[in-house]
Write a protein that holds these residues in place. Structure first.
Motif, PDB file in Angstrom:
ATOM      1  N   GLU B 161     -19.306 -31.932  31.353  1.00 28.81           N
ATOM      2  CA  GLU B 161     -20.030 -30.770  30.825  1.00 28.81           C
ATOM      3  C   GLU B 161     -21.141 -31.220  29.883  1.00 28.81           C
ATOM      4  OE1 GLU B 161     -17.205 -27.701  29.351  1.00 28.81           O
ATOM      5  OE2 GLU B 161     -15.782 -28.980  30.411  1.00 28.81           O
ATOM      6  N   GLU B 162     -20.824 -32.214  29.059  1.00 30.05           N
ATOM      7  CA  GLU B 162     -21.850 -32.741  28.148  1.00 30.05           C
ATOM      8  C   GLU B 162     -22.965 -33.400  28.941  1.00 30.05           C
ATOM      9  OE1 GLU B 162     -19.684 -35.223  25.421  1.00 30.05           O
ATOM     10  OE2 GLU B 162     -19.204 -33.512  24.132  1.00 30.05           O
ATOM     11  N   ALA B 163     -22.583 -34.090  30.017  1.00 33.04           N
ATOM     12  CA  ALA B 163     -23.599 -34.719  30.864  1.00 33.04           C
ATOM     13  C   ALA B 163     -24.530 -33.648  31.428  1.00 33.04           C
ATOM     14  CB  ALA B 163     -22.940 -35.513  31.983  1.00 33.04           C
ATOM     15  N   ALA B 164     -23.945 -32.526  31.877  1.00 37.93           N
ATOM     16  CA  ALA B 164     -24.761 -31.440  32.438  1.00 37.93           C
ATOM     17  C   ALA B 164     -25.699 -30.869  31.375  1.00 37.93           C
ATOM     18  CB  ALA B 164     -23.859 -30.347  33.006  1.00 37.93           C
ATOM     19  N   VAL B 165     -25.189 -30.718  30.151  1.00 35.01           N
ATOM     20  CA  VAL B 165     -26.021 -30.185  29.066  1.00 35.01           C
ATOM     21  C   VAL B 165     -27.194 -31.124  28.781  1.00 35.01           C
ATOM     22  CG1 VAL B 165     -26.062 -29.714  26.587  1.00 35.01           C
ATOM     23  CG2 VAL B 165     -24.209 -28.790  27.994  1.00 35.01           C
ATOM     24  N   LEU B 166     -26.908 -32.434  28.741  1.00 35.21           N
ATOM     25  CA  LEU B 166     -27.990 -33.382  28.460  1.00 35.21           C
ATOM     26  C   LEU B 166     -29.004 -33.453  29.592  1.00 35.21           C
ATOM     27  CD1 LEU B 166     -25.922 -36.101  26.647  1.00 35.21           C
ATOM     28  CD2 LEU B 166     -27.774 -34.765  25.686  1.00 35.21           C
ATOM     29  N   LEU B 167     -28.612 -32.982  30.767  1.00 38.41           N
ATOM     30  CA  LEU B 167     -29.566 -32.934  31.884  1.00 38.41           C
ATOM     31  C   LEU B 167     -30.286 -31.587  31.936  1.00 38.41           C
ATOM     32  CD1 LEU B 167     -27.394 -34.770  34.552  1.00 38.41           C
ATOM     33  CD2 LEU B 167     -29.486 -35.626  33.508  1.00 38.41           C
ATOM     34  N   GLY B 168     -30.085 -30.770  30.895  1.00 34.16           N
ATOM     35  CA  GLY B 168     -30.885 -29.551  30.781  1.00 34.16           C
ATOM     36  C   GLY B 168     -30.147 -28.245  30.985  1.00 34.16           C
ATOM     37  N   SER B 169     -28.845 -28.311  31.245  1.00 35.98           N
ATOM     38  CA  SER B 169     -28.100 -27.076  31.476  1.00 35.98           C
ATOM     39  C   SER B 169     -27.627 -26.470  30.147  1.00 35.98           C
ATOM     40  CB  SER B 169     -26.886 -27.398  32.350  1.00 35.98           C
ATOM     41  OG  SER B 169     -26.119 -26.252  32.546  1.00 35.98           O
ATOM     42  N   SER B 170     -27.475 -25.138  30.130  1.00 37.80           N
ATOM     43  CA  SER B 170     -26.857 -24.529  28.955  1.00 37.80           C
ATOM     44  C   SER B 170     -25.350 -24.765  29.040  1.00 37.80           C
ATOM     45  CB  SER B 170     -27.137 -23.032  28.931  1.00 37.80           C
ATOM     46  OG  SER B 170     -26.507 -22.420  30.042  1.00 37.80           O
ATOM     47  N   ARG B 171     -24.636 -24.501  27.939  1.00 41.12           N
ATOM     48  CA  ARG B 171     -23.172 -24.657  27.940  1.00 41.12           C
ATOM     49  C   ARG B 171     -22.519 -23.786  29.007  1.00 41.12           C
ATOM     50  NH1 ARG B 171     -19.784 -28.522  25.964  1.00 41.12           N
ATOM     51  NH2 ARG B 171     -21.005 -29.638  24.441  1.00 41.12           N
ATOM     52  N   LEU B 172     -22.958 -22.520  29.056  1.00 41.76           N
ATOM     53  CA  LEU B 172     -22.388 -21.591  30.032  1.00 41.76           C
ATOM     54  C   LEU B 172     -22.757 -22.030  31.443  1.00 41.76           C
ATOM     55  CD1 LEU B 172     -20.739 -18.960  30.112  1.00 41.76           C
ATOM     56  CD2 LEU B 172     -22.900 -17.723  30.297  1.00 41.76           C
ATOM     57  N   GLY B 173     -23.998 -22.454  31.597  1.00 38.31           N
ATOM     58  CA  GLY B 173     -24.454 -22.949  32.893  1.00 38.31           C
ATOM     59  C   GLY B 173     -23.622 -24.137  33.340  1.00 38.31           C
ATOM     60  N   ALA B 174     -23.308 -25.022  32.402  1.00 36.39           N
ATOM     61  CA  ALA B 174     -22.507 -26.202  32.728  1.00 36.39           C
ATOM     62  C   ALA B 174     -21.132 -25.784  33.239  1.00 36.39           C
ATOM     63  CB  ALA B 174     -22.374 -27.102  31.506  1.00 36.39           C
ATOM     64  N   PHE B 175     -20.578 -24.708  32.653  1.00 34.65           N
ATOM     65  CA  PHE B 175     -19.267 -24.233  33.101  1.00 34.65           C
ATOM     66  C   PHE B 175     -19.329 -23.818  34.573  1.00 34.65           C
ATOM     67  CE2 PHE B 175     -16.180 -20.852  33.827  1.00 34.65           C
ATOM     68  CZ  PHE B 175     -15.015 -21.508  33.477  1.00 34.65           C
ATOM     69  N   PHE B 176     -20.367 -23.048  34.916  1.00 36.27           N
ATOM     70  CA  PHE B 176     -20.460 -22.580  36.295  1.00 36.27           C
ATOM     71  C   PHE B 176     -20.928 -23.668  37.254  1.00 36.27           C
ATOM     72  CE2 PHE B 176     -20.480 -18.495  34.055  1.00 36.27           C
ATOM     73  CZ  PHE B 176     -19.434 -17.883  34.738  1.00 36.27           C
ATOM     74  N   ARG B 177     -21.744 -24.606  36.761  1.00 35.92           N
ATOM     75  CA  ARG B 177     -22.295 -25.618  37.656  1.00 35.92           C
ATOM     76  C   ARG B 177     -21.345 -26.785  37.888  1.00 35.92           C
ATOM     77  NH1 ARG B 177     -27.119 -24.553  34.567  1.00 35.92           N
ATOM     78  NH2 ARG B 177     -28.495 -23.244  35.821  1.00 35.92           N
ATOM     79  N   VAL B 178     -20.643 -27.220  36.837  1.00 35.32           N
ATOM     80  CA  VAL B 178     -19.807 -28.413  37.045  1.00 35.32           C
ATOM     81  C   VAL B 178     -18.308 -28.202  36.810  1.00 35.32           C
ATOM     82  CG1 VAL B 178     -21.755 -29.948  36.585  1.00 35.32           C
ATOM     83  CG2 VAL B 178     -20.127 -29.460  34.760  1.00 35.32           C
ATOM     84  N   VAL B 179     -17.934 -27.167  36.067  1.00 34.17           N
ATOM     85  CA  VAL B 179     -16.489 -26.966  35.869  1.00 34.17           C
ATOM     86  C   VAL B 179     -15.911 -26.165  37.036  1.00 34.17           C
ATOM     87  CG1 VAL B 179     -14.683 -26.035  34.394  1.00 34.17           C
ATOM     88  CG2 VAL B 179     -16.669 -27.130  33.370  1.00 34.17           C
ATOM     89  N   MET B 180     -16.475 -24.980  37.279  1.00 33.86           N
ATOM     90  CA  MET B 180     -15.940 -24.121  38.334  1.00 33.86           C
ATOM     91  C   MET B 180     -15.822 -24.821  39.697  1.00 33.86           C
ATOM     92  SD  MET B 180     -14.902 -21.095  37.399  1.00 33.86           S
ATOM     93  CE  MET B 180     -15.244 -19.698  38.465  1.00 33.86           C
ATOM     94  N   PRO B 181     -16.871 -25.506  40.159  1.00 33.21           N
ATOM     95  CA  PRO B 181     -16.734 -26.132  41.481  1.00 33.21           C
ATOM     96  C   PRO B 181     -15.586 -27.137  41.535  1.00 33.21           C
ATOM     97  CG  PRO B 181     -19.017 -26.213  40.753  1.00 33.21           C
ATOM     98  CD  PRO B 181     -18.212 -25.726  39.589  1.00 33.21           C
ATOM     99  N   ASN B 182     -15.298 -27.781  40.402  1.00 35.25           N
ATOM    100  CA  ASN B 182     -14.266 -28.803  40.404  1.00 35.25           C
ATOM    101  C   ASN B 182     -12.850 -28.263  40.200  1.00 35.25           C
ATOM    102  OD1 ASN B 182     -15.577 -31.410  40.864  1.00 35.25           O
ATOM    103  ND2 ASN B 182     -16.756 -30.846  39.062  1.00 35.25           N
ATOM    104  N   ILE B 183     -12.746 -26.983  39.809  1.00 38.19           N
ATOM    105  CA  ILE B 183     -11.386 -26.417  39.689  1.00 38.19           C
ATOM    106  C   ILE B 183     -11.179 -25.346  40.757  1.00 38.19           C
ATOM    107  CG2 ILE B 183     -11.122 -26.956  37.221  1.00 38.19           C
ATOM    108  CD1 ILE B 183     -11.667 -23.948  36.678  1.00 38.19           C
TER     109      ILE B 183
END
Lengths: 341, 260
Positions: B161-183
């Protein structure tokens, strides 16, 4: 902005709840420098890195980058890259999609995106792996994907968390060369965090040694290795015989001891085992331990003022346990320490 | 072969017979040609299986059960996913207490949950029966949702999630982009487990039935009290095969057993 302070930390204080992890830290980093934050675990190096990335809120002080105060700028708007120790690749995305992730968020699409991702993968030698999932790659390959993923974003600063610690000896050398090449080609400012002095000495332009949330010493690898200014740094880089000075005399558990030669005015002196003269000298010791290290032989001596570690060339005659030996701690060879902690 | 070496295989066979036996008897009984529920079945026919589809109340209660299983599980996931995320990612004060409370409906007997809901929620607040059933099923499924989703979140490193944020995603965006697909697998598994749990739920639903509003299992009990023909067996078999089918597909495609 002067050239010497492309990235600057000013009176930076960082805390987890009430416990202060970094206190009043000042650090200026030049554009294109390769900096190592070196220190034992708990020294605040990782905390400092996380604050530069924006992953940790700053308690007080400022972070400035390229002329702008970014102290309150959120992490996703900083143009700071971070290569995680665990690489943190997205497991559900292919190598290609991992590298494209940030570019897509920037709104990049179509041929521009493709070209960019492909050149990023090419630069780390992974073009043929574009369609693999991270789990199908070796640790070294995963790390190169992580590097490409950060670098295609063209960050102003690239942070690296223990970049070589998860790799075996051969890959370490490969990755070290890789990082130096990337840094040279792109001119990106790099800051890496490590607890391994050999890693810092081999890779960095400048080393920042940290201890308990403070900077102990900043200097070139040569400075740090040869001229440590505090007993902590001396100990950290392998000076194993360290004594405080008082009125030009060595202060030991056995009282004040005169040194051969004229001691410098310093708070303490430090000798590497190699700097100890064995066989002649004003002091007496008994061999308590020996170890053979190929080119050299190390001795642990018991003296009236405590244990002394000495190292001599292996070609010299060996001494046995229990042998009584004369030795000397030559003052002119010692590294003078301005701070003794 | 000594008696000792036969002990374990025989015990195993007995246990399997005990577990599967009643199910086989029900399945056999549903193909009976006779007028009453009986084993061994008298003759062979599909008439009771056909009859299931003609009973009006079964159709209505099947619809209600389906609505509760899908709606209740979906609601439980909408509440449970953020709850699991908070429990697994943040060191919250009292997190263990929350975890225990959320799991409580698994431990507390359904009868008590049903009675408590009826006495302290439905009656004093004049909640409609359908809404009451919906709330009850949501509450019953929630622990499964939290448990299964937590398990898959715990297996996912948080630094992505932190990696996604550092690549420009918001915290909420990171949840939907990298957490949800993986769970996703965990969420699907939680959905299926919740669906089956809700669909087969009797005790709570028993308290919260009203005129014209019943879940299928409750309706089956009511039906049996009046008519004792093999159609209930036929319906049971159909439901059992439905559940088995769902779980089989889930195991095949999601590795369901990893999460449960």
């Amino acid at each position: 902005m002067s050239d010497a302070s492309y990235l600057s930390l000013e009176k930076l204080t960082l805390a987890y709840g009430d416990s202060v992890a970094v206190a009043n830290l000042d650090l200026n980093i030049r554009k294109g420098e390769l900096i190592a934050l070196l220190g034992p675990s708990g020294c605040g190096k990782t905390t400092t890195m996380r604050a530069i990335a924006g992953l940790l809120a700053v308690k007080s002080g400022h972070v400035r980058l390229d002329g702008a105060d970014i102290t309150r700028v959120p992490a996703n708007k900083r143009a700071v890259g971070l290569m995680f120790q665990s690489y943190a690749l997205f497991p559900h995305l292919s190598v290609y999609e991992n590298v494209a992730f940030g570019l897509k968020l920037k709104g990049m699409r179509g041929p521009e995106l493709e070209t960019k991702v492909e050149s990023g993968l090419k630069s780390v030698g992974l073009s043929t792996f574009a369609n693999r999932k991270p789990a199908e790659l070796s640790g070294g390959q995963q790390q190169r994907v992580a590097l490409a993923r950060s670098m295609v974003m063209e960050p102003k600063v690239l942070l690296l968390d223990e970049p070589l610690s998860n790799l075996d000896a051969r890959l370490r050398l490969e990755m070290r060369t890789e990082l130096q090449r990337v840094q040279k080609e792109t001119g990106v400012t790099m800051i890496f965090v490590t607890h391994d002095q050999a890693e810092a000495l081999a890779l960095a332009d400048r080393i920042v040694v940290m201890k308990s949330g403070k900077i102990e010493q900043i200097g070139s690898p040569e400075d740090i290795y040869n001229r440590p200014t505090s007993s902590f740094v001396a100990d950290f880089v392998g000076f194993e015989n360290i004594f405080p000075l008082e009125n030009g005399k060595m202060k030991t558990s056995a009282g004040l001891i005169d040194l051969s030669g004229k001691p410098p005015s310093a708070a303490g002196l430090a000798w590497r085992p190699r700097m100890v003269t064995l066989g002649t000298g004003p002091f007496q010791g008994t061999v308590r331990g020996t170890s053979f290290a190929g080119d050299s032989r190390e001795y642990l001596l018991d003296s009236s003022f405590g244990p002394i570690k000495a190292e001599v060339e292996a070609s010299q005659p060996a001494h046995a346990l229990g042998d009584a030996l004369a030795f000397d701690l030559p003052a002119e060879k010692a590294a003078p320490l301005s701070r003794f902690v | 072969m000594t008696l000792r070496s036969l002990f374990i295989p025989i015990t195993l066979l007995l246990v399997i017979a005990f577990l599967i036996g009643p199910f086989l008897i029900i399945v056999a009984a549903s193909f009976s040609a006779g007028e009453t529920l009986a084993f061994p079945p008298q003759g062979f026919s599909l008439r009771w299986i056909a009859k299931v589809f003609t009973v009006e109340s079964f159709r209505a209660s099947f619809g209600m059960s389906l609505f509760l299983a899908i709606g209740g599980t979906a609601a439980a996931l909408i509440l449970g996913i953020p709850a699991s995320y908070a429990l697994s990612r943040y060191k919250l004060p009292g997190a263990e207490i929350v975890r225990t409370i959320v799991s409580a409906p698994i431990i507390v007997p359904g009868i008590i949950v049903g009675l408590a809901l009826l006495r302290y929620i439905v009656v004093p607040f004049q909640v409609g029966i359908t809404l009451a059933l919906f709330l009850a099923h949501t509450a019953l499924v929630l622990p499964y949702a939290v448990r299964v989703v937590s398990a898959s979140l715990d297996n996912l490193r948080s630094d992505i999630e932190e990696a996604a944020v550092l690549l420009g995603s918001s915290r909420l965006g990171a949840f939907f982009r990298v957490v949800m697909p993986n769970i996703r697998g965990g969420i699907m598994s939680a959905f299926i487990l919740g669906f089956v749990t809700s669909f087969n739920q009797v005790p709570v639903s028993l308290f919260l039935s009203g005129p014209g509003v019943r879940t299928l299992p409750v309706d089956m009990i009511a039906y049996m009290e009046i008519v004792f023909d093999p159609s209930v067996a036929a319906l049971s078999s159909l439901l059992a095969f439905l559940s088995i089918g769902i779980v089989f597909i889930a195991e095949r495609f999601l590795g369901f057993s990893r999460y449960v």
